[in-house]
Design an enzyme around this catalytic site. Structure first.
Site, PDB file in Angstrom:
ATOM      1  N   GLN A   1       7.766  27.201  -0.598  1.00  0.00           N
ATOM      2  CA  GLN A   1       6.564  27.605   0.142  1.00  0.00           C
ATOM      3  C   GLN A   1       6.989  28.158   1.506  1.00  0.00           C
ATOM      4  OE1 GLN A   1       3.152  24.893  -0.048  1.00  0.00           O
ATOM      5  NE2 GLN A   1       4.271  23.650  -1.525  1.00  0.00           N
TER       6      GLN A   1
ATOM      7  N   ASP B   1      21.427  30.786 -10.236  1.00  0.00           N
ATOM      8  CA  ASP B   1      20.171  30.636  -9.493  1.00  0.00           C
ATOM      9  C   ASP B   1      20.245  29.373  -8.658  1.00  0.00           C
ATOM     10  OD1 ASP B   1      17.690  31.387  -8.628  1.00  0.00           O
ATOM     11  OD2 ASP B   1      16.679  31.189 -10.558  1.00  0.00           O
TER      12      ASP B   1
ATOM     13  N   LYS C   1      11.888  40.167 -14.164  1.00  0.00           N
ATOM     14  CA  LYS C   1      10.768  39.457 -14.794  1.00  0.00           C
ATOM     15  C   LYS C   1       9.457  39.817 -14.108  1.00  0.00           C
ATOM     16  CE  LYS C   1      11.430  35.253 -12.030  1.00  0.00           C
ATOM     17  NZ  LYS C   1      11.931  33.887 -12.014  1.00  0.00           N
TER      18      LYS C   1
ATOM     19  N   THR D   1      11.176  23.750 -14.449  1.00  0.00           N
ATOM     20  CA  THR D   1      10.788  23.423 -15.833  1.00  0.00           C
ATOM     21  C   THR D   1      11.669  24.138 -16.853  1.00  0.00           C
ATOM     22  OG1 THR D   1       9.161  25.222 -15.882  1.00  0.00           O
ATOM     23  CG2 THR D   1       8.381  23.049 -15.161  1.00  0.00           C
ATOM     24  N   ALA D   2      12.550  25.020 -16.399  1.00  0.00           N
ATOM     25  CA  ALA D   2      13.548  25.723 -17.229  1.00  0.00           C
ATOM     26  C   ALA D   2      12.942  26.770 -18.160  1.00  0.00           C
ATOM     27  CB  ALA D   2      14.395  24.739 -18.038  1.00  0.00           C
TER      28      ALA D   2
ATOM     29  N   ASP E   1       0.821  -1.221   0.000  1.00  0.00           N
ATOM     30  CA  ASP E   1       0.000   0.000   0.000  1.00  0.00           C
ATOM     31  C   ASP E   1       0.854   1.269   0.000  1.00  0.00           C
ATOM     32  OD1 ASP E   1       1.049  -0.060   2.513  1.00  0.00           O
ATOM     33  OD2 ASP E   1      -0.856   0.111   3.583  1.00  0.00           O
TER      34      ASP E   1
ATOM     35  N   ARG F   1       5.590  38.276 -13.732  1.00  0.00           N
ATOM     36  CA  ARG F   1       4.750  37.095 -13.948  1.00  0.00           C
ATOM     37  C   ARG F   1       3.279  37.477 -14.000  1.00  0.00           C
ATOM     38  NH1 ARG F   1       7.323  32.120 -13.202  1.00  0.00           N
ATOM     39  NH2 ARG F   1       9.243  32.135 -11.982  1.00  0.00           N
TER      40      ARG F   1
ATOM     41  N   ASP G   1      16.368  37.205 -11.520  1.00  0.00           N
ATOM     42  CA  ASP G   1      15.297  38.021 -10.944  1.00  0.00           C
ATOM     43  C   ASP G   1      15.877  38.888  -9.829  1.00  0.00           C
ATOM     44  OD1 ASP G   1      15.404  36.401  -8.565  1.00  0.00           O
ATOM     45  OD2 ASP G   1      14.145  34.940  -9.595  1.00  0.00           O
TER      46      ASP G   1
END
Length: 337
Positions: free
Chosen positions: A106, A230, A204, A235-236, A46, A206, A181
């Site tokens: 986070q 960085d 940048k 995800t580049a 499981d 967003r 950034d």
């Protein structure tokens, strides 16, 4: 006071090659064999995590090598359960060596009704019986304050500085360090100071998470060999777009130095097709076969630094000495000579 026991290493399944490399380096430093503790870290049907240790660890100074990378939840549970196993087996001290600290992004509430998951994970780690954390390039330095136990945060910039000086030794005067950034300026400045290079910023904006609407270069990059620095490449998308913007602004070529190569989704394909000449990452996260086989991705080892840091913690000596170029260079002797 230095410990009278030997440091012992145990690894979860997140990055066993790195754990084995650390053990090998520690063996070289100590002149005696240091291996991984014989244990099994498995799943029941499981998918519950089960840990069994086959060696006596009573009174031992234990170091768990386990980045909490993808799959983050599985690797985090392995870390917590290994720690619980060691404490119940009477280990004298448990240190978590977490080369990549998952959930670090986070670290604050960006909007209403959202968690601060990095603090929750810090609480879980401390409550599992871990007494000290050794990590590298935390996404935000203040995460150290989320822990109620000592945290040693190593930096990749000294290793990157050695690499840059070796690969750009004939054209260091043309090198310019780029922060992708505004929030990463301190990290980029640190590398720029080490290699005595100027600094520029890609600002940048967003529209929403994962999508960049607009980028502006702050600084003159014309004719420069740009090095983007960085901590995380996921995800580049942002990285490849920044490279394009730099080339459009007259850069001679673009390279990137990223500490943690998360490389999820289309990242490898994007990097392979991008205008970047090279992407350099560390092995803090175990690289996949596509990452290892990509022609313009190169991996630098962290085992020499982690091995020395573990020995310093065990021996009760300074870990911050590894921030210094002169201390770190001998550990990478032969690689950049």
């Amino acid at each position: 006071m230095p410990s009278t026991t030997e440091p012992k290493l145990i690894s979860g399944n997140a990055n066993r090659p790195l754990a084995q490399a650390v053990a090998k380096r520690m063996s070289m430093h100590r002149g005696s064999s240091v291996g991984l503790v014989d244990a099994r870290v498995e799943r029941f049907n499981d998918q519950e995590v089960f840990v069994e240790i086959y060696e006596n660890v009573r009174g031992e100074d234990m170091f768990i090598i386990q980045p909490t990378s993808n799959p983050a939840n599985d690797n985090l549970m392995e870390l917590l359960i290994i720690s619980d196993t060691l404490r119940r087996s009477s280990a004298s001290r448990v240190t978590a060596v977490i080369p990549y600290f998952g959930y670090a992004r986070q670290d604050r509430r960006t909007k209403a009704r959202t968690p601060i998951s990095a603090k929750l994970v810090a609480n879980l780690i401390a409550q599992s019986g871990i007494e000290r954390v050794l990590t590298m390039d935390l996404h935000a330095a203040q995460i150290q304050g989320f822990f109620d136990i000592p945290v040693d945060n190593l930096y990749a910039s000294p290793i990157f500085a050695l690499d840059v000086k070796h690969h750009f030794k004939d054209c260091l005067d043309e090198v310019m360090v780029i922060s992708p950034d505004v929030g990463g300026v301190a990290r980029a400045r640190e590398l720029a100071k080490r290699i005595n290079a100027p600094l520029a910023i890609v600002d940048k904006r967003r529209e929403k998470a994962g999508e960049v609407a607009e980028m502006t270069v702050i600084g003159n990059v014309e004719g420069k060999r740009c090095i983007i620095i960085d901590d995380i490449c996921d995800t580049a998308g942002t990285l490849c777009k920044a490279a394009e913007v730099l080339m459009e602004n007259g850069a001679q070529e673009v390279h990137s130095y990223i500490t943690h190569g998360v490389m999820s989704g289309p990242a490898v394909e994007r990097v392979s097709k991008s205008v970047m000449k090279s992407l350099v990452i560390t092995d803090s996260i175990q690289p996949t076969d596509p990452v290892k086989n990509a022609p313009n991705i190169r991996i630098v080892p962290t085992a020499p630094m982690f091995a020395q840091a573990i020995l310093n913690i065990w021996g009760g000596t300074s870990v911050s000495s590894l921030f210094d170029h002169d201390t770190l260079e001998p550990l990478y002797e032969g690689m950049y000579s």
